[in-house]
Motif scaffolding. Structure first.
Motif, PDB file in Angstrom:
ATOM      1  N   TYR A  89      31.827  46.245  33.269  1.00 18.00           N
ATOM      2  CA  TYR A  89      33.012  45.419  33.084  1.00 18.00           C
ATOM      3  C   TYR A  89      33.036  44.907  31.645  1.00 18.00           C
ATOM      4  O   TYR A  89      32.034  44.389  31.144  1.00 18.00           O
TER       5      TYR A  89
ATOM      6  N   TYR B 289      34.468  42.112  29.557  1.00 13.00           N
ATOM      7  CA  TYR B 289      35.117  40.800  29.611  1.00 13.00           C
ATOM      8  C   TYR B 289      35.813  40.530  28.287  1.00 13.00           C
ATOM      9  O   TYR B 289      35.217  40.676  27.217  1.00 13.00           O
TER      10      TYR B 289
ATOM     11  N   ARG C 160      43.976  38.080  31.511  1.00 16.02           N
ATOM     12  CA  ARG C 160      43.938  38.617  32.865  1.00 16.02           C
ATOM     13  C   ARG C 160      44.339  40.080  32.800  1.00 16.02           C
ATOM     14  O   ARG C 160      45.302  40.444  32.129  1.00 16.02           O
ATOM     15  N   SER C 161      43.607  40.914  33.521  1.00 16.82           N
ATOM     16  CA  SER C 161      43.965  42.324  33.597  1.00 16.82           C
ATOM     17  C   SER C 161      45.185  42.485  34.498  1.00 16.82           C
ATOM     18  O   SER C 161      45.690  41.517  35.086  1.00 16.82           O
TER      19      SER C 161
ATOM     20  N   SER D 230      34.116  40.920  38.480  1.00 20.07           N
ATOM     21  CA  SER D 230      35.371  41.493  38.943  1.00 20.07           C
ATOM     22  C   SER D 230      35.165  42.382  40.158  1.00 20.07           C
ATOM     23  O   SER D 230      34.182  43.115  40.260  1.00 20.07           O
ATOM     24  N   TYR D 231      36.095  42.282  41.105  1.00 18.16           N
ATOM     25  CA  TYR D 231      36.202  43.171  42.256  1.00 18.16           C
ATOM     26  C   TYR D 231      35.070  43.010  43.268  1.00 18.16           C
ATOM     27  O   TYR D 231      35.022  43.757  44.242  1.00 18.16           O
TER      28      TYR D 231
ATOM     29  N   SER E 272      42.190  40.132  36.907  1.00 14.90           N
ATOM     30  CA  SER E 272      40.753  39.962  36.701  1.00 14.90           C
ATOM     31  C   SER E 272      40.503  39.492  35.274  1.00 14.90           C
ATOM     32  O   SER E 272      41.330  39.672  34.384  1.00 14.90           O
ATOM     33  N   TYR E 273      39.329  38.896  35.049  1.00 13.71           N
ATOM     34  CA  TYR E 273      38.945  38.447  33.712  1.00 13.71           C
ATOM     35  C   TYR E 273      38.389  39.585  32.859  1.00 13.71           C
ATOM     36  O   TYR E 273      38.132  39.399  31.677  1.00 13.71           O
TER      37      TYR E 273
END
Length: 292
Positions: free
Chosen positions: A167, A169, A149-150, A64-65, A154-155
Protein backbone atom coordinates in the motif's frame (compact mmCIF):
# COMPACT_ATOMS: atom_id res chain seq x y z
CA UNK A 1 -3.16 -8.06 25.21
CA UNK A 2 -1.51 -5.51 27.47
CA UNK A 3 0.24 -6.60 30.65
CA UNK A 4 2.73 -5.39 33.21
CA UNK A 5 5.90 -7.43 33.36
CA UNK A 6 9.51 -7.40 34.44
CA UNK A 7 12.27 -8.09 31.95
CA UNK A 8 15.88 -8.23 32.98
CA UNK A 9 15.03 -6.70 36.36
CA UNK A 10 13.47 -3.56 34.87
CA UNK A 11 9.70 -3.29 35.12
CA UNK A 12 7.80 -2.10 32.08
CA UNK A 13 5.14 0.59 32.38
CA UNK A 14 3.00 -1.60 30.12
CA UNK A 15 3.58 -4.49 27.72
CA UNK A 16 1.62 -5.35 24.59
CA UNK A 17 1.89 -9.08 24.10
CA UNK A 18 2.22 -10.94 20.81
CA UNK A 19 2.15 -7.99 18.41
CA UNK A 20 2.68 -8.89 14.76
CA UNK A 21 5.65 -7.04 13.28
CA UNK A 22 6.52 -6.91 9.58
CA UNK A 23 9.97 -5.44 10.25
CA UNK A 24 11.63 -7.06 12.05
CA UNK A 25 9.48 -9.99 10.99
CA UNK A 26 7.70 -12.10 13.58
CA UNK A 27 5.70 -11.58 16.75
CA UNK A 28 7.06 -9.54 19.60
CA UNK A 29 6.12 -8.51 23.08
CA UNK A 30 6.42 -4.74 22.99
CA UNK A 31 7.41 -3.25 26.35
CA UNK A 32 7.02 0.46 26.95
CA UNK A 33 9.36 1.72 29.68
CA UNK A 34 9.86 5.23 31.03
CA UNK A 35 12.77 6.06 28.71
CA UNK A 36 12.89 3.28 26.11
CA UNK A 37 10.89 0.51 24.46
CA UNK A 38 11.91 -3.09 24.02
CA UNK A 39 10.89 -5.63 21.39
CA UNK A 40 11.16 -9.20 22.68
CA UNK A 41 10.83 -11.84 19.95
CA UNK A 42 8.52 -14.70 20.88
CA UNK A 43 10.08 -17.27 18.55
CA UNK A 44 13.73 -16.30 18.13
CA UNK A 45 14.37 -14.41 21.38
CA UNK A 46 15.79 -11.48 19.44
CA UNK A 47 15.56 -8.40 21.63
CA UNK A 48 15.81 -4.78 20.54
CA UNK A 49 16.06 -1.97 23.06
CA UNK A 50 15.21 1.41 21.54
CA UNK A 51 15.62 4.67 23.49
CA UNK A 52 12.78 7.11 22.92
CA UNK A 53 15.32 9.67 21.76
CA UNK A 54 15.78 7.46 18.66
CA UNK A 55 12.07 7.53 17.76
CA UNK A 56 11.96 10.33 15.21
CA UNK A 57 8.34 9.85 14.21
CA UNK A 58 5.34 7.58 14.74
CA UNK A 59 2.93 6.82 11.88
CA UNK A 60 -0.59 5.67 12.74
CA UNK A 61 -2.12 4.35 9.52
CA UNK A 62 -5.27 2.26 9.03
CA UNK A 63 -4.49 -0.68 6.77
CA UNK A 64 -6.50 -0.47 3.58
CA UNK A 65 -9.06 -3.15 2.71
CA UNK A 66 -8.41 -5.18 5.88
CA UNK A 67 -9.43 -4.84 9.57
CA UNK A 68 -5.92 -3.89 10.71
CA UNK A 69 -3.96 -0.77 11.55
CA UNK A 70 -0.26 -0.12 10.97
CA UNK A 71 1.78 1.65 13.63
CA UNK A 72 5.25 2.48 12.33
CA UNK A 73 8.18 3.80 14.37
CA UNK A 74 10.75 5.66 12.28
CA UNK A 75 14.15 5.50 13.97
CA UNK A 76 17.23 7.70 13.85
CA UNK A 77 19.63 6.02 14.21
CA UNK A 78 18.23 2.66 13.00
CA UNK A 79 18.60 -0.52 14.99
CA UNK A 80 20.73 -3.42 13.75
CA UNK A 81 20.58 -7.19 13.94
CA UNK A 82 23.75 -8.60 12.44
CA UNK A 83 23.90 -7.31 8.87
CA UNK A 84 20.26 -6.20 8.89
CA UNK A 85 19.39 -2.59 9.64
CA UNK A 86 15.89 -1.38 10.52
CA UNK A 87 14.96 2.26 10.03
CA UNK A 88 11.25 1.53 10.40
CA UNK A 89 9.58 -0.77 12.93
CA UNK A 90 6.32 -1.82 11.27
CA UNK A 91 3.71 -3.19 13.66
CA UNK A 92 0.22 -4.39 12.84
CA UNK A 93 -2.73 -4.25 15.27
CA UNK A 94 -6.27 -5.53 14.94
CA UNK A 95 -8.36 -2.49 14.11
CA UNK A 96 -11.24 -3.56 16.36
CA UNK A 97 -9.34 -5.21 19.24
CA UNK A 98 -10.25 -3.68 22.62
CA UNK A 99 -8.13 -3.86 25.77
CA UNK A 100 -7.96 -2.41 29.27
CA UNK A 101 -4.68 -1.74 31.05
CA UNK A 102 -3.24 0.20 33.97
CA UNK A 103 0.11 1.98 33.82
CA UNK A 104 2.70 0.72 36.26
CA UNK A 105 4.73 3.56 37.71
CA UNK A 106 5.12 5.21 41.08
CA UNK A 107 2.64 7.86 42.15
CA UNK A 108 5.42 10.43 42.46
CA UNK A 109 6.66 9.84 38.91
CA UNK A 110 3.15 9.90 37.50
CA UNK A 111 2.16 13.12 39.27
CA UNK A 112 5.38 14.94 38.44
CA UNK A 113 5.89 13.87 34.81
CA UNK A 114 2.85 12.29 33.21
CA UNK A 115 -0.34 13.42 34.94
CA UNK A 116 -1.05 16.00 32.24
CA UNK A 117 -0.21 13.56 29.42
CA UNK A 118 -1.61 10.17 30.36
CA UNK A 119 -4.40 8.56 32.31
CA UNK A 120 -3.46 5.79 34.69
CA UNK A 121 -6.16 3.45 33.37
CA UNK A 122 -6.72 3.00 29.65
CA UNK A 123 -9.60 1.17 27.96
CA UNK A 124 -10.28 1.16 24.24
CA UNK A 125 -8.87 0.12 20.89
CA UNK A 126 -5.44 -1.47 21.25
CA UNK A 127 -3.76 0.58 18.51
CA UNK A 128 -5.14 3.82 19.95
CA UNK A 129 -3.97 2.96 23.46
CA UNK A 130 -0.53 1.92 22.20
CA UNK A 131 0.00 5.19 20.31
CA UNK A 132 -1.40 7.27 23.17
CA UNK A 133 0.89 5.73 25.79
CA UNK A 134 3.93 5.70 23.49
CA UNK A 135 3.53 9.36 22.55
CA UNK A 136 2.92 10.29 26.19
CA UNK A 137 6.11 8.58 27.34
CA UNK A 138 8.32 9.57 24.41
CA UNK A 139 6.88 12.91 23.18
CA UNK A 140 7.25 11.46 19.67
CA UNK A 141 5.54 13.22 16.79
CA UNK A 142 2.51 11.22 15.61
CA UNK A 143 1.38 11.38 11.97
CA UNK A 144 -2.00 10.16 10.81
CA UNK A 145 -3.58 10.26 7.34
CA UNK A 146 -4.54 13.67 6.06
CA UNK A 147 -6.83 14.73 3.21
CA UNK A 148 -6.08 12.13 0.56
CA UNK A 149 -8.69 9.49 -0.25
CA UNK A 150 -8.48 6.97 -3.05
CA UNK A 151 -11.42 6.27 -5.30
CA UNK A 152 -12.29 3.52 -2.81
CA UNK A 153 -12.22 6.00 0.11
CA UNK A 154 -8.93 4.60 1.39
CA UNK A 155 -5.90 6.48 2.72
CA UNK A 156 -3.60 4.50 0.40
CA UNK A 157 -3.53 3.04 -3.09
CA UNK A 158 -2.74 -0.58 -3.75
CA UNK A 159 0.56 -0.97 -5.57
CA UNK A 160 3.68 -3.08 -5.78
CA UNK A 161 7.32 -2.21 -5.27
CA UNK A 162 9.89 -4.51 -6.82
CA UNK A 163 8.38 -7.97 -6.14
CA UNK A 164 6.29 -6.99 -3.10
CA UNK A 165 2.60 -6.05 -3.07
CA UNK A 166 1.57 -3.39 -0.60
CA UNK A 167 0.00 0.00 0.00
CA UNK A 168 1.30 3.43 -0.95
CA UNK A 169 0.07 5.92 1.67
CA UNK A 170 -0.33 9.43 0.31
CA UNK A 171 0.37 11.74 3.25
CA UNK A 172 0.49 15.52 3.51
CA UNK A 173 4.30 15.76 3.51
CA UNK A 174 5.39 12.32 2.35
CA UNK A 175 4.70 9.02 0.62
CA UNK A 176 4.99 5.80 2.60
CA UNK A 177 5.01 2.30 1.06
CA UNK A 178 4.07 -0.50 3.48
CA UNK A 179 4.58 -3.10 4.70
CA UNK A 180 7.66 -4.54 2.94
CA UNK A 181 10.00 -2.97 2.19
CA UNK A 182 8.93 0.09 4.19
CA UNK A 183 9.89 3.11 2.10
CA UNK A 184 9.31 6.64 3.40
CA UNK A 185 9.76 9.48 0.89
CA UNK A 186 9.43 13.08 2.06
CA UNK A 187 8.07 15.54 -0.50
CA UNK A 188 11.17 17.68 -0.03
CA UNK A 189 13.33 14.75 -1.18
CA UNK A 190 11.50 14.41 -4.52
CA UNK A 191 12.97 15.78 -7.74
CA UNK A 192 10.00 14.81 -9.93
CA UNK A 193 7.30 12.20 -10.45
CA UNK A 194 6.04 10.47 -13.59
CA UNK A 195 2.75 8.75 -14.37
CA UNK A 196 3.45 5.84 -16.67
CA UNK A 197 0.63 4.28 -18.63
CA UNK A 198 0.72 0.56 -19.37
CA UNK A 199 0.83 0.08 -23.12
CA UNK A 200 0.11 -3.66 -23.06
CA UNK A 201 -3.29 -4.87 -24.05
CA UNK A 202 -5.50 -6.88 -21.73
CA UNK A 203 -5.79 -6.50 -17.98
CA UNK A 204 -2.63 -4.36 -17.72
CA UNK A 205 -4.50 -1.51 -19.40
CA UNK A 206 -6.45 -1.08 -16.17
CA UNK A 207 -3.30 -0.09 -14.25
CA UNK A 208 -0.55 2.51 -14.32
CA UNK A 209 2.86 2.98 -12.69
CA UNK A 210 3.94 5.91 -10.55
CA UNK A 211 7.66 6.75 -10.72
CA UNK A 212 9.25 8.88 -8.02
CA UNK A 213 12.76 10.22 -8.68
CA UNK A 214 14.64 11.61 -5.72
CA UNK A 215 17.11 14.50 -5.74
CA UNK A 216 19.78 11.87 -5.04
CA UNK A 217 18.86 10.36 -8.47
CA UNK A 218 17.46 7.22 -6.82
CA UNK A 219 14.16 6.06 -8.31
CA UNK A 220 11.21 4.14 -6.90
CA UNK A 221 8.56 2.76 -9.25
CA UNK A 222 5.22 1.91 -7.66
CA UNK A 223 3.54 -0.42 -10.11
CA UNK A 224 0.06 -1.69 -10.88
CA UNK A 225 -1.98 1.14 -9.38
CA UNK A 226 -5.62 1.00 -10.41
CA UNK A 227 -6.50 3.31 -13.27
CA UNK A 228 -9.46 4.44 -11.16
CA UNK A 229 -7.03 6.10 -8.75
CA UNK A 230 -5.31 8.13 -11.43
CA UNK A 231 -7.47 11.25 -11.05
CA UNK A 232 -7.15 11.54 -7.28
CA UNK A 233 -3.42 10.80 -7.23
CA UNK A 234 -2.67 13.26 -10.02
CA UNK A 235 -4.80 15.97 -8.42
CA UNK A 236 -3.19 15.53 -5.00
CA UNK A 237 0.31 15.51 -6.52
CA UNK A 238 -0.47 18.69 -8.45
CA UNK A 239 -1.88 20.47 -5.44
CA UNK A 240 1.29 19.66 -3.47
CA UNK A 241 3.42 21.37 -6.11
CA UNK A 242 5.45 18.29 -6.97
CA UNK A 243 7.09 18.46 -10.37
CA UNK A 244 5.37 16.17 -12.87
CA UNK A 245 7.84 15.37 -15.63
CA UNK A 246 5.67 14.01 -18.44
CA UNK A 247 2.63 16.30 -18.48
CA UNK A 248 2.28 16.07 -22.24
CA UNK A 249 1.85 12.32 -22.12
CA UNK A 250 -0.81 12.11 -19.43
CA UNK A 251 -4.24 10.61 -19.87
CA UNK A 252 -7.38 10.30 -17.81
CA UNK A 253 -9.86 7.45 -17.36
CA UNK A 254 -11.93 8.81 -20.25
CA UNK A 255 -8.93 8.87 -22.58
CA UNK A 256 -8.41 12.64 -22.41
CA UNK A 257 -4.95 14.19 -22.47
CA UNK A 258 -4.03 15.73 -19.12
CA UNK A 259 -3.45 19.12 -20.72
CA UNK A 260 -7.19 19.18 -21.42
CA UNK A 261 -7.87 18.40 -17.77
CA UNK A 262 -5.59 21.21 -16.62
CA UNK A 263 -7.64 23.70 -18.61
CA UNK A 264 -10.85 22.70 -16.84
CA UNK A 265 -12.30 24.50 -13.86
CA UNK A 266 -10.11 22.96 -11.13
CA UNK A 267 -12.58 23.78 -8.37
CA UNK A 268 -15.21 21.66 -10.12
CA UNK A 269 -12.63 18.95 -10.82
CA UNK A 270 -11.62 18.93 -7.16
CA UNK A 271 -15.18 18.42 -5.95
CA UNK A 272 -15.87 15.64 -8.43
CA UNK A 273 -12.63 13.74 -8.07
CA UNK A 274 -11.27 14.31 -4.58
CA UNK A 275 -12.56 14.21 -1.03
CA UNK A 276 -10.41 16.48 1.13
CA UNK A 277 -11.89 15.32 4.44
CA UNK A 278 -12.13 17.52 7.50
CA UNK A 279 -8.49 18.22 8.35
CA UNK A 280 -5.98 20.49 6.65
CA UNK A 281 -2.86 18.53 7.58
CA UNK A 282 -1.68 15.19 8.88
CA UNK A 283 -2.42 15.01 12.57
CA UNK A 284 0.82 15.20 14.52
CA UNK A 285 -0.35 14.93 18.08
CA UNK A 286 -1.45 12.17 20.39
CA UNK A 287 -5.10 11.21 20.80
CA UNK A 288 -6.51 12.77 23.91
CA UNK A 289 -9.58 10.55 24.23
CA UNK A 290 -10.14 6.81 24.02
CA UNK A 291 -13.14 4.56 23.61
CA UNK A 292 -14.68 3.56 26.88
Amino acid sequence: MAEQMTFGGVEAVVTFDGIETHTPRGRHNVELHLSFLRLHGQANNNDFEIPYTSVARVFWLPKSYTPHTFVVLTLDPPIRNGEASYTHIVMQFGADDVIETTLRMSEDIYNSRYKDKLQLVHKGLIHQIFVTILSGLSDAKVTRPGRFRSCYDSYAVKSSLETEDGYLYILEDSLFFLPNPPILILHEEIDYVEFERHSDRGSNMHYFDFLVRLKTQQEHVFRNISKNDYHVLFTFTSKKGLKILNLGGHWDTDGNDICTILNRDMSEYKVQSFNFGNSDDDSEEEESSESE
